[in-house]
Design a protein around this motif. Sequence first.
Motif, mmCIF file in Angstrom:
data_model
loop_
_atom_site.group_PDB
_atom_site.id
_atom_site.type_symbol
_atom_site.label_atom_id
_atom_site.label_comp_id
_atom_site.label_asym_id
_atom_site.label_seq_id
_atom_site.Cartn_x
_atom_site.Cartn_y
_atom_site.Cartn_z
ATOM 1 N N GLY A 233 0.802 -1.217 0.000
ATOM 2 C CA GLY A 233 0.000 0.000 0.000
ATOM 3 C C GLY A 233 0.833 1.263 0.000
ATOM 4 N N ARG A 234 0.209 2.368 -0.401
ATOM 5 C CA ARG A 234 0.835 3.678 -0.344
ATOM 6 C C ARG A 234 0.929 4.157 1.107
ATOM 7 N NH1 ARG A 234 0.558 6.859 -5.213
ATOM 8 N NH2 ARG A 234 -0.269 5.656 -6.972
ATOM 9 N N PRO A 235 1.692 5.210 1.362
ATOM 10 C CA PRO A 235 1.748 5.762 2.718
ATOM 11 C C PRO A 235 0.354 6.072 3.257
ATOM 12 C CG PRO A 235 3.462 6.740 1.372
ATOM 13 C CD PRO A 235 2.630 5.900 0.442
ATOM 14 N N GLY A 236 0.112 5.615 4.480
ATOM 15 C CA GLY A 236 -1.186 5.803 5.110
ATOM 16 C C GLY A 236 -2.083 4.595 5.027
ATOM 17 N N ALA A 237 -1.781 3.688 4.089
ATOM 18 C CA ALA A 237 -2.616 2.488 3.944
ATOM 19 C C ALA A 237 -2.364 1.492 5.057
ATOM 20 C CB ALA A 237 -2.366 1.840 2.579
ATOM 21 N N ASN A 238 -1.167 1.497 5.614
ATOM 22 C CA ASN A 238 -0.811 0.600 6.711
ATOM 23 C C ASN A 238 -0.327 1.440 7.879
ATOM 24 O OD1 ASN A 238 0.701 -1.164 8.477
ATOM 25 N ND2 ASN A 238 0.628 -2.691 6.834
ATOM 26 N N ARG A 239 -0.998 1.388 8.989
ATOM 27 C CA ARG A 239 -0.658 2.258 10.106
ATOM 28 C C ARG A 239 0.699 1.941 10.718
ATOM 29 N NH1 ARG A 239 -5.005 0.369 14.748
ATOM 30 N NH2 ARG A 239 -4.305 -1.804 14.977
ATOM 31 N N GLY A 240 1.267 0.788 10.372
ATOM 32 C CA GLY A 240 2.605 0.462 10.848
ATOM 33 C C GLY A 240 3.699 1.144 10.057
ATOM 34 N N CYS A 241 3.358 1.732 8.906
ATOM 35 C CA CYS A 241 4.363 2.344 8.027
ATOM 36 C C CYS A 241 4.436 3.840 8.319
ATOM 37 C CB CYS A 241 4.027 2.084 6.572
ATOM 38 S SG CYS A 241 3.934 0.327 6.166
ATOM 39 N N THR A 242 5.190 4.178 9.341
ATOM 40 C CA THR A 242 5.339 5.573 9.740
ATOM 41 C C THR A 242 6.790 5.870 10.088
ATOM 42 O OG1 THR A 242 4.886 5.082 12.061
ATOM 43 C CG2 THR A 242 2.995 5.684 10.675
ATOM 44 N N TYR A 243 7.129 7.149 10.002
ATOM 45 C CA TYR A 243 8.409 7.640 10.511
ATOM 46 C C TYR A 243 8.093 8.791 11.449
ATOM 47 C CZ TYR A 243 13.042 9.677 10.835
ATOM 48 O OH TYR A 243 14.235 10.178 11.315
ATOM 49 N N LYS A 244 8.387 8.591 12.739
ATOM 50 C CA LYS A 244 8.051 9.572 13.771
ATOM 51 C C LYS A 244 6.576 9.964 13.676
ATOM 52 C CE LYS A 244 12.741 11.410 14.274
ATOM 53 N NZ LYS A 244 12.984 10.841 15.597
ATOM 54 N N THR A 245 5.728 8.975 13.559
ATOM 55 C CA THR A 245 4.253 9.048 13.480
ATOM 56 C C THR A 245 3.734 9.555 12.136
ATOM 57 O OG1 THR A 245 3.870 11.315 14.318
ATOM 58 C CG2 THR A 245 4.186 9.550 15.959
ATOM 59 N N TRP A 246 4.624 9.965 11.220
ATOM 60 C CA TRP A 246 4.150 10.456 9.928
ATOM 61 C C TRP A 246 4.129 9.307 8.914
ATOM 62 C CZ3 TRP A 246 1.749 14.877 9.332
ATOM 63 C CH2 TRP A 246 1.409 15.278 8.042
ATOM 64 N N PRO A 247 3.048 9.160 8.118
ATOM 65 C CA PRO A 247 2.964 8.062 7.147
ATOM 66 C C PRO A 247 4.079 8.125 6.100
ATOM 67 C CG PRO A 247 0.813 9.077 7.480
ATOM 68 C CD PRO A 247 1.815 9.969 8.154
ATOM 69 N N VAL A 248 4.735 6.989 5.885
ATOM 70 C CA VAL A 248 5.757 6.861 4.844
ATOM 71 C C VAL A 248 5.544 5.532 4.126
ATOM 72 C CG1 VAL A 248 7.461 8.279 6.066
ATOM 73 C CG2 VAL A 248 7.387 5.808 6.467
ATOM 74 N N PHE A 249 6.328 5.292 3.072
ATOM 75 C CA PHE A 249 6.207 4.028 2.352
ATOM 76 C C PHE A 249 6.555 2.856 3.269
ATOM 77 C CE2 PHE A 249 10.494 5.699 1.184
ATOM 78 C CZ PHE A 249 11.281 4.718 1.769
ATOM 79 N N CYS A 250 6.036 1.693 2.954
ATOM 80 C CA CYS A 250 6.308 0.486 3.735
ATOM 81 C C CYS A 250 7.618 -0.154 3.294
ATOM 82 C CB CYS A 250 5.168 -0.521 3.572
ATOM 83 S SG CYS A 250 3.612 -0.003 4.314
ATOM 84 N N GLY A 251 8.319 -0.730 4.256
ATOM 85 C CA GLY A 251 9.531 -1.472 3.963
ATOM 86 C C GLY A 251 10.784 -0.729 4.394
ATOM 87 N N PRO A 252 11.914 -1.458 4.478
ATOM 88 C CA PRO A 252 11.980 -2.873 4.127
ATOM 89 C C PRO A 252 11.358 -3.797 5.167
ATOM 90 C CG PRO A 252 14.092 -2.176 4.971
ATOM 91 C CD PRO A 252 13.238 -0.933 4.878
ATOM 92 N N ARG A 253 11.347 -3.349 6.453
ATOM 93 C CA ARG A 253 10.793 -4.218 7.483
ATOM 94 C C ARG A 253 9.314 -4.480 7.206
ATOM 95 N NH1 ARG A 253 12.654 -1.120 12.763
ATOM 96 N NH2 ARG A 253 12.091 0.630 11.428
ATOM 97 N N GLY A 254 8.928 -5.721 7.391
ATOM 98 C CA GLY A 254 7.573 -6.130 7.081
ATOM 99 C C GLY A 254 7.445 -6.786 5.728
ATOM 100 N N LEU A 255 8.443 -6.588 4.845
ATOM 101 C CA LEU A 255 8.458 -7.259 3.553
ATOM 102 C C LEU A 255 9.297 -8.535 3.658
ATOM 103 C CD1 LEU A 255 8.937 -4.148 1.229
ATOM 104 C CD2 LEU A 255 6.801 -5.237 1.962
ATOM 105 N N THR A 256 9.228 -9.353 2.645
ATOM 106 C CA THR A 256 9.912 -10.649 2.660
ATOM 107 C C THR A 256 11.361 -10.502 2.231
ATOM 108 O OG1 THR A 256 7.824 -11.722 2.118
ATOM 109 C CG2 THR A 256 9.828 -13.018 1.810
ATOM 110 N N THR A 257 12.251 -11.181 2.949
ATOM 111 C CA THR A 257 13.663 -11.179 2.556
ATOM 112 C C THR A 257 13.899 -12.229 1.480
ATOM 113 O OG1 THR A 257 14.174 -12.728 4.344
ATOM 114 C CG2 THR A 257 14.460 -10.393 4.805
ATOM 115 N N PRO A 258 14.629 -11.881 0.425
ATOM 116 C CA PRO A 258 14.919 -12.835 -0.644
ATOM 117 C C PRO A 258 16.219 -13.599 -0.374
ATOM 118 C CG PRO A 258 15.670 -10.685 -1.296
ATOM 119 C CD PRO A 258 15.123 -10.541 0.115
#
Length: 603
Positions: A233-258
């Motif tokens: 999802g884009r920033p804001g679609a996942n509440r876990g994807c934040t930087y200092k409470t501000w929505p940012v893109f997701c990853g790398p944490r939470g994505l799969t390691t290859p």
Amino acid sequence: MKNVSRRDLLRQSTVAAASALLSGTAKSQSATDAPMAGSASRGVQAQPRPKPSGIPFLAQFTDVAAAAGLTHPVIYGPTDHADYILEATGCGVAFFDYDNDGWLDIFVLNGSRLDAASIPAGVTNRLYKNNRDGTFTDVTEKAGLVRSGWAAGVTIGDYNNDGHEDIFITYYGQNVLYRNNGDGTFTDVTKAAGLLHEGTRWGSGCTFIDYNKDGHLDLFVGNYVDFDVAKVGRPGANRGCTYKTWPVFCGPRGLTTPRQYMYRNNGDGTFTDATGEALGILEGRNSFAMTAVAGDFDNDGWPDIFVACDSTASFFFHNRRNGTFHDDALERGIALAENGQVQAGMGVAVGDFNLDGNLDIFKTHFAEDTNELYVNDGTGNFDIATLRAGLGVETRYVGWGAGMVDLDNDGWPDIFFVTGSPYPGIEKHLPAMVDRTPRIIFRNLGNGKFEELSEAAGSGVSAPHSSRGCAFGDFDNDGDMDVLIMNMNEPPSLLRNDMQASSKPRHWIKVKLIGTKSNRSAIGSRVIAAYGGKKQAQEVAAQASYFSVNDSRLHFGLGENDKVDVTVRWISGRVDEFPNVPLNRLHVIREGDGIIRSDAFPA
């Protein structure tokens, strides 16, 4: 009872903490608070800055890219925001002599945009030919290197031993191998070489390496994350994807390691996927791999691989000398921070900063964390010397490409790294996370300590940009090290080093190695320069910094020393010694034939 050193106790506690962290029984605070947010940071505050040394710094850097003809911007995502991690990581650059005329040419990777309508016309990787007068000519189309897409890392080496440097590029998509035809053109031989792969991979750090010492360059290829724009999802679609409470893109944490890959060179222009044979490379499944650097870190004559990893434990693939590797990073003290927490490894610099003949490592990280200096004890075990070396005074910026090179020719390798925010536009909400930030220089004081001198090193260093890859080399053949830098959605920077006059001499030498029994590029071969009672080790490497390639001519500043002895340890095992070589010259050494040419600079 056996005496246990403080270092051993720290390593034991770090390994225990790390093992628990990686097994899931413990988590770092940053990972727990924001499991899918950006890169890990330990929230480290900067150390107080000591009183300035007052020692003049003779290296002064001016950005001459526009005057040199490097005017095409590197397109990488939108200019004012980043919806996905793919748009934020950027790519590398390279200094290399593609036409063997003795002058460094420039290769600049490029990216793309997910919104096809916003991609400017003519976005491609670019090859610039050195005109030998401070300017460059864009020869991309003539050379057959026009290609669009999300390029990431580059490694350069003569994989077929024909005397011409070839290019391998990692992509989000399909990686590419270009064979240098020796006439100014390149041919895409990816399929013929056996390097096509199924599906979409996000290739990251990569390096040519002769891991089995058969005289043919093999290929290590890292991968960053398993990423699908349709599933993130884009920033804001996942509440876990934040930087200092501000929505940012997701990853790398939470994505799969290859997984990571090793390709063995068959000696006939083709490669075989030997990842399973190499065994330990298969261990590289639990981290987000970024820059990869090969070097003989334990001084056993066989090249190992260090991989900086983002927000996960870094890899140290130890070469077992039988075609296999083992990830020893935890045991060697180079996987995690000293307290066992993960860090956001981006760029890697390798050099011998303390002149003891061993390869040390500097690794860049996220803002509000220290960029770490690892000191090699000669057996491939490392101590973290960041704070005692004075590098903890700077934690404001996100670090990317880096080098451990002697910028002022005083005989002591300095540290240079570039910075930039991965979150364009966020500074209007979080003023501390500035989009464009300066380059950083830590001058080596020669006593185990460094001094930050960015403002005193010229406008090319203090100018703010959002940079990623950088490469180090002497593009104008004047005896000092210049810097090539990738800037997000801007033309690259070319920092010309204008050494200031001094009442005392600043000598130097350069060494260019040509392998015969060793691979033609001499990748993995080591040069030791002995001067002033010290010895400095350097090795020919095929990737460093951040996804980038440095000048393969090894540069040694000598300061006031008027005598230098050179030892070459070829990767084949041969050792050659050259006492009292002439100063201020490039020495071309061919395996088995000795010094075949010594060129005075300026050329």
